[in-house]
Scaffold this motif. Structure first.
Motif, PDB file in Angstrom:
ATOM      1  N   GLY A   5      19.739  23.815  12.728  1.00  0.00           N
ATOM      2  CA  GLY A   5      19.317  25.230  12.335  1.00  0.00           C
ATOM      3  C   GLY A   5      17.841  25.169  12.137  1.00  0.00           C
ATOM      4  N   ASN A   6      17.378  24.044  12.067  1.00  0.00           N
ATOM      5  CA  ASN A   6      16.391  23.708  11.410  1.00  0.00           C
ATOM      6  C   ASN A   6      15.786  24.118  10.327  1.00  0.00           C
ATOM      7  N   GLN A   7      16.959  23.310   9.109  1.00  0.00           N
ATOM      8  CA  GLN A   7      16.395  23.332   8.069  1.00  0.00           C
ATOM      9  C   GLN A   7      16.487  22.198   7.534  1.00  0.00           C
ATOM     10  N   PHE A   8      15.542  21.803   7.064  1.00  0.00           N
ATOM     11  CA  PHE A   8      15.161  20.986   6.366  1.00  0.00           C
ATOM     12  C   PHE A   8      16.362  20.381   4.946  1.00  0.00           C
ATOM     13  N   VAL A   9      17.038  19.611   5.194  1.00  0.00           N
ATOM     14  CA  VAL A   9      17.845  19.194   3.634  1.00  0.00           C
ATOM     15  C   VAL A   9      17.532  17.767   2.713  1.00  0.00           C
ATOM     16  N   MET A  10      16.931  17.092   3.236  1.00  0.00           N
ATOM     17  CA  MET A  10      16.212  15.720   2.752  1.00  0.00           C
ATOM     18  C   MET A  10      14.983  16.225   1.843  1.00  0.00           C
ATOM     19  N   ARG A  11      15.139  14.980   0.995  1.00  0.00           N
ATOM     20  CA  ARG A  11      13.646  15.342   0.362  1.00  0.00           C
ATOM     21  C   ARG A  11      14.249  13.274  -0.298  1.00  0.00           C
ATOM     22  N   PHE A  12      12.245  12.967  -0.249  1.00  0.00           N
ATOM     23  CA  PHE A  12      12.671  11.620  -0.910  1.00  0.00           C
ATOM     24  C   PHE A  12      11.575  11.660  -1.600  1.00  0.00           C
ATOM     25  N   ILE A  13      11.102  10.718  -2.555  1.00  0.00           N
ATOM     26  CA  ILE A  13      11.027  10.823  -3.682  1.00  0.00           C
ATOM     27  C   ILE A  13      10.822   8.990  -3.964  1.00  0.00           C
ATOM     28  N   LEU A  14       9.114   8.864  -3.974  1.00  0.00           N
ATOM     29  CA  LEU A  14       8.341   8.077  -4.321  1.00  0.00           C
ATOM     30  C   LEU A  14       8.064   7.716  -6.045  1.00  0.00           C
ATOM     31  N   VAL A  15       8.898   5.949  -6.713  1.00  0.00           N
ATOM     32  CA  VAL A  15       8.878   6.024  -7.765  1.00  0.00           C
ATOM     33  C   VAL A  15       8.589   4.490  -7.511  1.00  0.00           C
ATOM     34  N   SER A  16       7.225   4.473  -9.233  1.00  0.00           N
ATOM     35  CA  SER A  16       6.693   3.502  -9.196  1.00  0.00           C
ATOM     36  C   SER A  16       6.419   3.279 -10.471  1.00  0.00           C
ATOM     37  N   ASN A  74      15.222   7.394  10.640  1.00  0.00           N
ATOM     38  CA  ASN A  74      13.318   7.386  10.789  1.00  0.00           C
ATOM     39  C   ASN A  74      12.559   6.618   9.804  1.00  0.00           C
ATOM     40  N   PHE A  75      13.064   6.424   8.302  1.00  0.00           N
ATOM     41  CA  PHE A  75      12.263   5.962   7.562  1.00  0.00           C
ATOM     42  C   PHE A  75      12.095   4.526   7.740  1.00  0.00           C
ATOM     43  N   LEU A  76      13.195   3.524   7.910  1.00  0.00           N
ATOM     44  CA  LEU A  76      13.620   2.596   7.815  1.00  0.00           C
ATOM     45  C   LEU A  76      12.871   2.421   9.473  1.00  0.00           C
ATOM     46  N   ASP A 110       1.077  -1.184   0.300  1.00  0.00           N
ATOM     47  CA  ASP A 110       0.031  -0.253   0.024  1.00  0.00           C
ATOM     48  C   ASP A 110       1.109   1.042  -0.053  1.00  0.00           C
ATOM     49  N   TRP A 111       0.628   2.027  -1.198  1.00  0.00           N
ATOM     50  CA  TRP A 111       1.463   3.570  -1.071  1.00  0.00           C
ATOM     51  C   TRP A 111       1.286   4.261  -0.100  1.00  0.00           C
ATOM     52  N   ARG A 112       0.278   4.278   0.567  1.00  0.00           N
ATOM     53  CA  ARG A 112       0.059   5.601   1.496  1.00  0.00           C
ATOM     54  C   ARG A 112       0.672   4.972   2.959  1.00  0.00           C
ATOM     55  N   LYS A 113       1.452   3.814   3.472  1.00  0.00           N
ATOM     56  CA  LYS A 113       2.351   3.124   4.335  1.00  0.00           C
ATOM     57  C   LYS A 113       2.999   3.910   3.948  1.00  0.00           C
ATOM     58  N   ILE A 114       3.925   3.530   2.771  1.00  0.00           N
ATOM     59  CA  ILE A 114       5.613   4.285   2.233  1.00  0.00           C
ATOM     60  C   ILE A 114       5.464   5.912   2.202  1.00  0.00           C
ATOM     61  N   ILE A 115       4.102   6.838   2.476  1.00  0.00           N
ATOM     62  CA  ILE A 115       4.012   7.606   2.354  1.00  0.00           C
ATOM     63  C   ILE A 115       4.380   7.780   4.212  1.00  0.00           C
ATOM     64  N   ASP A 161       6.684  10.426   5.480  1.00  0.00           N
ATOM     65  CA  ASP A 161       6.650  11.814   6.578  1.00  0.00           C
ATOM     66  C   ASP A 161       7.561  11.910   8.366  1.00  0.00           C
ATOM     67  N   SER A 162       7.911  10.412   8.863  1.00  0.00           N
ATOM     68  CA  SER A 162       8.141  10.272   9.745  1.00  0.00           C
ATOM     69  C   SER A 162       9.352  10.808   9.368  1.00  0.00           C
ATOM     70  N   VAL A 163       9.892  10.973   8.200  1.00  0.00           N
ATOM     71  CA  VAL A 163      11.743  11.952   7.877  1.00  0.00           C
ATOM     72  C   VAL A 163      11.288  13.026   8.856  1.00  0.00           C
ATOM     73  N   ARG A 164      11.046  14.030   8.384  1.00  0.00           N
ATOM     74  CA  ARG A 164      10.520  15.481   9.312  1.00  0.00           C
ATOM     75  C   ARG A 164      10.745  15.136  10.741  1.00  0.00           C
ATOM     76  N   PHE A 165      10.456  14.484  11.104  1.00  0.00           N
ATOM     77  CA  PHE A 165      10.956  14.653  13.065  1.00  0.00           C
ATOM     78  C   PHE A 165      12.937  13.612  13.276  1.00  0.00           C
ATOM     79  N   ALA A 166      13.156  14.222  12.554  1.00  0.00           N
ATOM     80  CA  ALA A 166      14.542  13.704  11.907  1.00  0.00           C
ATOM     81  C   ALA A 166      15.119  15.035  12.619  1.00  0.00           C
ATOM     82  N   PRO A 167      16.480  15.284  13.547  1.00  0.00           N
ATOM     83  CA  PRO A 167      17.200  16.278  13.978  1.00  0.00           C
ATOM     84  C   PRO A 167      17.582  16.789  13.002  1.00  0.00           C
ATOM     85  N   SER A 168      17.799  18.537  12.378  1.00  0.00           N
ATOM     86  CA  SER A 168      18.071  19.200  11.855  1.00  0.00           C
ATOM     87  C   SER A 168      19.117  20.047  12.398  1.00  0.00           C
TER      88      SER A 168
END
Length: 158
Positions: A40-51, A106-108, A22-27, A31-38
């Motif tokens: 200066g509170n600047q989030f530099v990561m992007r995650f691309i879902l490919v199907s 966090n993602f794993l 279910d792709w919603r589980k992957i989403i 979403d959990s990655v936004r709670f990782a430490p960053s």
């Protein structure tokens, strides 16, 4: 699932069930990655879902690892170190790498909680992945993750 359970159950899996996750589980895991430490509170990561099967085939070729093509979804983790370098100079490169590792963990763990499996693929031809997914040159591909449901079929390894 409790955190300790997710930590202990997380494992690298390269064989997937044919059933499509279910792709919603992957989403939710992304979403959990936004709670990782960053820094200066600047989030530099992007995650691309490919199907798209054709793009997954190209990612398989770029990684030179056939099991990537067995997954029906692949997530590509990408970082942009420009803002951290601007704010922290050369330390921004290290802070980006640290943030990438924390976000990916966090993602794993979130995938494990969702009863999905993957393995961290760090060997690949970055330029080929960037071309396949139209990723700008200034971004860095950190890793790719073929995602699926763990197969129950056991095979004998020789």
């Amino acid at each position: 699932m409790q955190l300790q359970d997710a930590i202990e159950k997380r494992k690298s899996v390269k064989r997937f069930d044919r059933k499509k996750p279910d792709w919603r589980k992957i989403i939710r895991a992304i979403d959990s990655v936004r709670f990782a430490p960053s820094a200066g509170n600047q989030f530099v990561m992007r995650f691309i879902l490919v199907s798209d099967e054709k793009k997954i085939a190209k990612l398989t070729e770029a990684s030179q690892q056939e099991f990537v093509g067995e997954a029906q979804y692949v997530v590509v983790a990408v970082s942009d170190d420009s803002t951290l370098i601007r704010d922290y100079g050369e330390n921004g490169i290290r802070y980006t790498a640290q943030q990438a590792g924390a976000a990916i963990e966090n993602f794993l763990l979130a995938l494990t909680e969702q009863k999905l499996v993957t393995t961290w693929v760090g060997h690949f031809y970055e330029e080929q992945i960037k071309r396949t997914l139209s990723i700008p040159d200034n971004l860095h591909v950190e890793a790719i993750f073929p995602i699926g449901i763990e197969t129950k079929i056991k095979t004998k390894i020789q």
